[in-house]
Design a protein around this motif. Structure first.
Motif, PDB file in Angstrom:
ATOM      1  N   LEU A  41       0.817  -1.214   0.000  1.00 14.66           N
ATOM      2  CA  LEU A  41       0.000   0.000   0.000  1.00 14.66           C
ATOM      3  C   LEU A  41       0.856   1.270   0.000  1.00 14.66           C
ATOM      4  O   LEU A  41       0.339   2.354  -0.257  1.00 14.66           O
ATOM      5  CB  LEU A  41      -0.956   0.007   1.195  1.00 14.66           C
ATOM      6  N   SER A  57      -6.679  -4.987  -7.453  1.00 16.20           N
ATOM      7  CA  SER A  57      -5.613  -5.833  -6.913  1.00 16.20           C
ATOM      8  C   SER A  57      -5.143  -6.817  -7.977  1.00 16.20           C
ATOM      9  O   SER A  57      -5.868  -7.125  -8.914  1.00 16.20           O
ATOM     10  CB  SER A  57      -6.112  -6.585  -5.674  1.00 16.20           C
ATOM     11  N   ASP A  61      -0.702  -9.260  -4.783  1.00 14.10           N
ATOM     12  CA  ASP A  61      -1.115  -8.329  -3.738  1.00 14.10           C
ATOM     13  C   ASP A  61      -1.725  -9.056  -2.545  1.00 14.10           C
ATOM     14  O   ASP A  61      -2.433 -10.058  -2.703  1.00 14.10           O
ATOM     15  CB  ASP A  61      -2.109  -7.313  -4.305  1.00 14.10           C
ATOM     16  N   ILE A  65      -4.487  -4.916   0.180  1.00 15.87           N
ATOM     17  CA  ILE A  65      -4.738  -4.310  -1.131  1.00 15.87           C
ATOM     18  C   ILE A  65      -6.024  -4.880  -1.735  1.00 15.87           C
ATOM     19  O   ILE A  65      -6.830  -4.136  -2.297  1.00 15.87           O
ATOM     20  CB  ILE A  65      -3.525  -4.518  -2.066  1.00 15.87           C
TER      21      ILE A  65
END
Length: 165
Positions: A41, A57, A61, A65
């Motif tokens: 992030l 996303s 991720d 996220i």
């Protein structure tokens, strides 16, 4: 309306900071769209210093996220419908998976990432764009991101550069 489109930043693994060429492009942007594989992030926080950030996303991720962005979005910009998805999955090509993600929707444009391969083409009246990656070109000759300008039409171009410093 100037929109910067990026994907597959993979930071901090592939870069400790945003590349200078990308930072230059972010100046004066009205919106940033990230098509997934942020990795942290912190990338969102850094991009948010320039303007509003929308995104999805990707497969690398984490939960933070995925909870913030989800896997796909539809943006309405100047009357144009723009779908954004990362494009990862098991069946078909990245491009085909991105198209299939919006098969029941009318889209003017679909933005996707995942392959790190820059793509800009029209298919069945829908503009397809993969911006490539600003930090991880893999087997591509150059790093890249996308620039989009929307008036009554959508104009998209890739920005290519050789050094991610």
């Amino acid at each position: 309306m100037k929109i910067v489109i990026i994907s597959d930043t993979h930071m901090p693994k592939m870069a400790k900071k945003l590349p200078d060429s990308l930072v230059e492009g972010l100046k004066g942007a009205d919106l940033i769209i990230h098509a997934g594989d942020w990795q942290t992030l912190d990338v969102y926080d850094e991009l948010s210093q320039y303007t509003t950030v929308e995104g999805v996303s990707g497969n690398v991720d984490g939960t933070d996220i995925k909870e913030k962005f989800g896997e796909k979005i539809i943006l309405e910009l100047n009357g144009k419908r723009i779908g954004v998805v990362h494009g990862h999955g098991k069946k078909g090509t990245t491009e085909k998976r991105a198209i299939d993600a919006f098969k029941d929707e009318h889209m003017d444009m679909i933005i996707f990432g995942h392959s790190h391969i820059p793509v800009k083409k029209e298919m069945d009246g829908v503009l397809l764009l993969n911006p490539g990656s600003p930090t991880d070109k893999r087997r591509q000759p150059r790093f890249s991101y996308g620039l989009m300008y929307i008036t009554d039409t959508i104009h998209v171009e890739h920005v290519f550069y050789d050094n991610k410093g």
